[in-house]
Design a protein around this motif. Structure first.
Motif, PDB file in Angstrom:
ATOM      1  N   PHE A 128      25.068 -28.308 -21.777  1.00  0.00           N
ATOM      2  CA  PHE A 128      26.415 -28.609 -21.323  1.00  0.00           C
ATOM      3  C   PHE A 128      27.375 -27.674 -22.063  1.00  0.00           C
ATOM      4  O   PHE A 128      27.344 -27.597 -23.290  1.00  0.00           O
ATOM      5  CB  PHE A 128      26.773 -30.066 -21.605  1.00  0.00           C
ATOM      6  CG  PHE A 128      25.895 -31.046 -20.866  1.00  0.00           C
ATOM      7  CD1 PHE A 128      26.312 -31.599 -19.660  1.00  0.00           C
ATOM      8  CD2 PHE A 128      24.649 -31.403 -21.368  1.00  0.00           C
ATOM      9  CE1 PHE A 128      25.496 -32.494 -18.977  1.00  0.00           C
ATOM     10  CE2 PHE A 128      23.833 -32.289 -20.690  1.00  0.00           C
ATOM     11  CZ  PHE A 128      24.259 -32.835 -19.488  1.00  0.00           C
ATOM     12  N   ILE A 129      28.217 -26.972 -21.297  1.00  0.00           N
ATOM     13  CA  ILE A 129      29.090 -25.967 -21.907  1.00  0.00           C
ATOM     14  C   ILE A 129      30.518 -26.125 -21.379  1.00  0.00           C
ATOM     15  O   ILE A 129      30.751 -26.033 -20.164  1.00  0.00           O
ATOM     16  CB  ILE A 129      28.602 -24.536 -21.613  1.00  0.00           C
ATOM     17  CG1 ILE A 129      27.112 -24.380 -21.922  1.00  0.00           C
ATOM     18  CG2 ILE A 129      29.425 -23.533 -22.439  1.00  0.00           C
ATOM     19  CD1 ILE A 129      26.544 -23.026 -21.499  1.00  0.00           C
ATOM     20  N   GLU A 130      31.448 -26.361 -22.301  1.00  0.00           N
ATOM     21  CA  GLU A 130      32.872 -26.337 -21.957  1.00  0.00           C
ATOM     22  C   GLU A 130      33.321 -24.869 -21.988  1.00  0.00           C
ATOM     23  O   GLU A 130      33.886 -24.381 -22.973  1.00  0.00           O
ATOM     24  CB  GLU A 130      33.657 -27.197 -22.932  1.00  0.00           C
ATOM     25  CG  GLU A 130      33.464 -28.686 -22.726  1.00  0.00           C
ATOM     26  CD  GLU A 130      33.995 -29.133 -21.384  1.00  0.00           C
ATOM     27  OE1 GLU A 130      35.099 -28.689 -20.999  1.00  0.00           O
ATOM     28  OE2 GLU A 130      33.319 -29.938 -20.715  1.00  0.00           O
ATOM     29  N   VAL A 131      33.055 -24.190 -20.899  1.00  0.00           N
ATOM     30  CA  VAL A 131      33.143 -22.725 -20.874  1.00  0.00           C
ATOM     31  C   VAL A 131      34.574 -22.201 -20.752  1.00  0.00           C
ATOM     32  O   VAL A 131      34.824 -21.006 -20.925  1.00  0.00           O
ATOM     33  CB  VAL A 131      32.272 -22.195 -19.707  1.00  0.00           C
ATOM     34  CG1 VAL A 131      32.959 -22.432 -18.368  1.00  0.00           C
ATOM     35  CG2 VAL A 131      31.909 -20.737 -19.896  1.00  0.00           C
ATOM     36  N   PHE A 132      35.530 -23.074 -20.510  1.00  0.00           N
ATOM     37  CA  PHE A 132      36.895 -22.630 -20.199  1.00  0.00           C
ATOM     38  C   PHE A 132      37.492 -21.761 -21.303  1.00  0.00           C
ATOM     39  O   PHE A 132      38.127 -20.750 -21.037  1.00  0.00           O
ATOM     40  CB  PHE A 132      37.787 -23.849 -19.951  1.00  0.00           C
ATOM     41  CG  PHE A 132      37.358 -24.686 -18.791  1.00  0.00           C
ATOM     42  CD1 PHE A 132      37.750 -24.370 -17.502  1.00  0.00           C
ATOM     43  CD2 PHE A 132      36.537 -25.793 -18.980  1.00  0.00           C
ATOM     44  CE1 PHE A 132      37.345 -25.127 -16.416  1.00  0.00           C
ATOM     45  CE2 PHE A 132      36.120 -26.556 -17.902  1.00  0.00           C
ATOM     46  CZ  PHE A 132      36.518 -26.224 -16.623  1.00  0.00           C
ATOM     47  N   VAL A 133      37.294 -22.159 -22.575  1.00  0.00           N
ATOM     48  CA  VAL A 133      37.881 -21.403 -23.678  1.00  0.00           C
ATOM     49  C   VAL A 133      37.332 -19.978 -23.724  1.00  0.00           C
ATOM     50  O   VAL A 133      38.026 -19.044 -24.146  1.00  0.00           O
ATOM     51  CB  VAL A 133      37.645 -22.133 -25.023  1.00  0.00           C
ATOM     52  CG1 VAL A 133      36.173 -22.098 -25.436  1.00  0.00           C
ATOM     53  CG2 VAL A 133      38.533 -21.549 -26.118  1.00  0.00           C
ATOM     54  N   ARG A 134      36.123 -19.787 -23.267  1.00  0.00           N
ATOM     55  CA  ARG A 134      35.542 -18.439 -23.244  1.00  0.00           C
ATOM     56  C   ARG A 134      36.238 -17.541 -22.234  1.00  0.00           C
ATOM     57  O   ARG A 134      36.146 -16.317 -22.302  1.00  0.00           O
ATOM     58  CB  ARG A 134      34.050 -18.506 -22.906  1.00  0.00           C
ATOM     59  CG  ARG A 134      33.210 -19.331 -23.871  1.00  0.00           C
ATOM     60  CD  ARG A 134      31.747 -19.239 -23.479  1.00  0.00           C
ATOM     61  NE  ARG A 134      30.885 -20.089 -24.277  1.00  0.00           N
ATOM     62  CZ  ARG A 134      29.555 -20.137 -24.150  1.00  0.00           C
ATOM     63  NH1 ARG A 134      28.953 -19.371 -23.237  1.00  0.00           N
ATOM     64  NH2 ARG A 134      28.838 -20.947 -24.902  1.00  0.00           N
ATOM     65  N   ARG A 135      36.906 -18.148 -21.264  1.00  0.00           N
ATOM     66  CA  ARG A 135      37.603 -17.390 -20.219  1.00  0.00           C
ATOM     67  C   ARG A 135      39.117 -17.376 -20.438  1.00  0.00           C
ATOM     68  O   ARG A 135      39.864 -16.879 -19.610  1.00  0.00           O
ATOM     69  CB  ARG A 135      37.325 -18.012 -18.834  1.00  0.00           C
ATOM     70  CG  ARG A 135      35.854 -18.272 -18.541  1.00  0.00           C
ATOM     71  CD  ARG A 135      35.091 -17.001 -18.270  1.00  0.00           C
ATOM     72  NE  ARG A 135      33.710 -17.304 -17.920  1.00  0.00           N
ATOM     73  CZ  ARG A 135      32.683 -17.191 -18.751  1.00  0.00           C
ATOM     74  NH1 ARG A 135      32.891 -16.772 -20.000  1.00  0.00           N
ATOM     75  NH2 ARG A 135      31.456 -17.489 -18.377  1.00  0.00           N
ATOM     76  N   GLY A 136      39.563 -17.971 -21.553  1.00  0.00           N
ATOM     77  CA  GLY A 136      40.995 -18.048 -21.813  1.00  0.00           C
ATOM     78  C   GLY A 136      41.707 -19.043 -20.932  1.00  0.00           C
ATOM     79  O   GLY A 136      42.909 -18.910 -20.663  1.00  0.00           O
ATOM     80  N   LEU A 137      40.977 -20.086 -20.481  1.00  0.00           N
ATOM     81  CA  LEU A 137      41.531 -21.056 -19.537  1.00  0.00           C
ATOM     82  C   LEU A 137      41.657 -22.442 -20.158  1.00  0.00           C
ATOM     83  O   LEU A 137      40.970 -22.768 -21.133  1.00  0.00           O
ATOM     84  CB  LEU A 137      40.631 -21.156 -18.292  1.00  0.00           C
ATOM     85  CG  LEU A 137      40.437 -19.870 -17.493  1.00  0.00           C
ATOM     86  CD1 LEU A 137      39.421 -20.096 -16.378  1.00  0.00           C
ATOM     87  CD2 LEU A 137      41.773 -19.395 -16.916  1.00  0.00           C
ATOM     88  N   ASP A 172      30.865 -24.170 -27.481  1.00  0.00           N
ATOM     89  CA  ASP A 172      29.443 -24.006 -27.785  1.00  0.00           C
ATOM     90  C   ASP A 172      28.580 -24.773 -26.788  1.00  0.00           C
ATOM     91  O   ASP A 172      28.983 -25.825 -26.276  1.00  0.00           O
ATOM     92  CB  ASP A 172      29.129 -24.522 -29.201  1.00  0.00           C
ATOM     93  CG  ASP A 172      29.768 -23.663 -30.282  1.00  0.00           C
ATOM     94  OD1 ASP A 172      30.022 -22.477 -30.019  1.00  0.00           O
ATOM     95  OD2 ASP A 172      30.009 -24.188 -31.386  1.00  0.00           O
ATOM     96  N   ALA A 173      27.391 -24.254 -26.535  1.00  0.00           N
ATOM     97  CA  ALA A 173      26.441 -24.948 -25.661  1.00  0.00           C
ATOM     98  C   ALA A 173      25.892 -26.171 -26.384  1.00  0.00           C
ATOM     99  O   ALA A 173      25.533 -26.107 -27.567  1.00  0.00           O
ATOM    100  CB  ALA A 173      25.310 -24.014 -25.269  1.00  0.00           C
ATOM    101  N   LEU A 174      25.823 -27.276 -25.684  1.00  0.00           N
ATOM    102  CA  LEU A 174      25.320 -28.531 -26.238  1.00  0.00           C
ATOM    103  C   LEU A 174      24.011 -28.869 -25.543  1.00  0.00           C
ATOM    104  O   LEU A 174      23.973 -29.036 -24.322  1.00  0.00           O
ATOM    105  CB  LEU A 174      26.344 -29.650 -26.007  1.00  0.00           C
ATOM    106  CG  LEU A 174      26.054 -31.004 -26.651  1.00  0.00           C
ATOM    107  CD1 LEU A 174      26.197 -30.928 -28.166  1.00  0.00           C
ATOM    108  CD2 LEU A 174      27.002 -32.061 -26.078  1.00  0.00           C
ATOM    109  N   GLY A 175      22.928 -28.969 -26.301  1.00  0.00           N
ATOM    110  CA  GLY A 175      21.630 -29.293 -25.729  1.00  0.00           C
ATOM    111  C   GLY A 175      21.533 -30.739 -25.293  1.00  0.00           C
ATOM    112  O   GLY A 175      22.347 -31.586 -25.667  1.00  0.00           O
ATOM    113  N   ALA A 176      20.511 -31.034 -24.503  1.00  0.00           N
ATOM    114  CA  ALA A 176      20.356 -32.374 -23.942  1.00  0.00           C
ATOM    115  C   ALA A 176      20.191 -33.438 -25.020  1.00  0.00           C
ATOM    116  O   ALA A 176      20.758 -34.531 -24.920  1.00  0.00           O
ATOM    117  CB  ALA A 176      19.168 -32.402 -22.987  1.00  0.00           C
TER     118      ALA A 176
END
Length: 265
Positions: free
Chosen positions: A135-144, A171-175
């Motif tokens: 699970f990744i809250e990817v928004f910060v990586r895109r400046g969003l 950060d990626a969060l494992g299961a």
């Protein structure tokens, strides 16, 4: 019964509607058409008396890598209000469709769930994750800024400090860690994910469908209600539920010391 449309496959068997994101070459990133199809299928599941539980999953290495941003947020001329309108009628509408679906929705997270894809999974009523899922809250990586209801869902699931950690750092969060934090119900071996999800779905499909719908409404509404409001909603829900055939069957089965046979009405 099985059909395929806009990279979204769906079928219904024994009261369980299976919805599968089928765009593995793009990690099941959601196009506007796929997103709208999901909303329509969830709305149809609510209205369909033959559907009593829903399983949502993906094909390939990802559950859903989020929204397909190619030519989207960063492209083209925008006027004030365009982005807000797009979110309101797009990502937010999708998350609302999951939360408001009158049937229990199980997420079977088979791989990466990032951005909107993570929020899609976390909006479901029950979440099963393969051990390889992330699970990744990817928004910060895109400046969003997180969207798709993330800032609403995450603090209610793990508290504000954990939610900020996930959203600020990306950060990626494992299961296994997701299970420990309470983001998912169970982390299971990859090979067991489908059977586990269908097993839970079968149990839900055999349950008192209207009582489950009312229970879902009560739990979701409790996030934003005070005690008086929650107690009033509970009383109203029980009043409504006691008019159903399943409630009558459940009470009769208790008195007669037998297993109930619920029919979803």
């Amino acid at each position: 019964m099985a059909t395929s449309d806009l990279c979204v496959r769906h079928s219904r068997e024994d009261g369980v509607r299976r919805i599968t994101l089928d765009r593995p070459e793009a990690l099941n990133a959601l196009t506007p058409g796929m997103r709208d199809r999901l909303v329509a299928l969830l709305d149809a599941a609510s209205a369909d008396p033959e559907t009593r539980a829903v399983v949502l999953t993906g094909t390939g290495r990802a559950f859903c890598a989020g929204a397909d941003l190619r030519g989207g947020v960063a492209g083209g001329e925008r006027r004030t209000g365009d982005v807000a309108r797009t979110l309101r009628l797009g990502a937010q509408l999708l998350i609302a469709a999951v939360l408001d679906c009158e049937k229990p929705v199980i997420a079977a997270v088979n791989g990466t769930a990032a951005g909107l894809g993570a929020h899609l999974a976390l909006a479901c009523d029950l979440v099963l994750a393969a051990e390889s899922a992330r699970f990744i809250e990817v928004f910060v990586r895109r400046g969003l800024v997180p969207d798709g209801g993330g800032a609403y869902l995450l603090p209610r699931l793990v508290g504000p400090h954990r939610a900020k950690e996930l959203m600020f750092l990306g950060d990626a969060l494992g299961a296994a860690d997701a299970e420990r934090m309470g983001l998912v119900n169970r982390a299971v071996p990859d090979a067991e994910l489908e059977d586990a999800a269908l097993g839970w779905a079968a149990r839900l499909a055999a349950g008192p469908t209207r009582a489950l719908a009312l229970t879902k409404q009560l739990v979701n509404a409790s996030w934003d209600s005070d005690r008086a409001g929650a107690f009033a909603a509970e009383a109203a829900a029980q009043e409504i539920n006691l008019t159903t055939d399943d409630a009558a069957e459940g009470l009769a089965a208790f008195v007669e010391r037998r297993n109930p046979e619920f029919r979803g009405r």
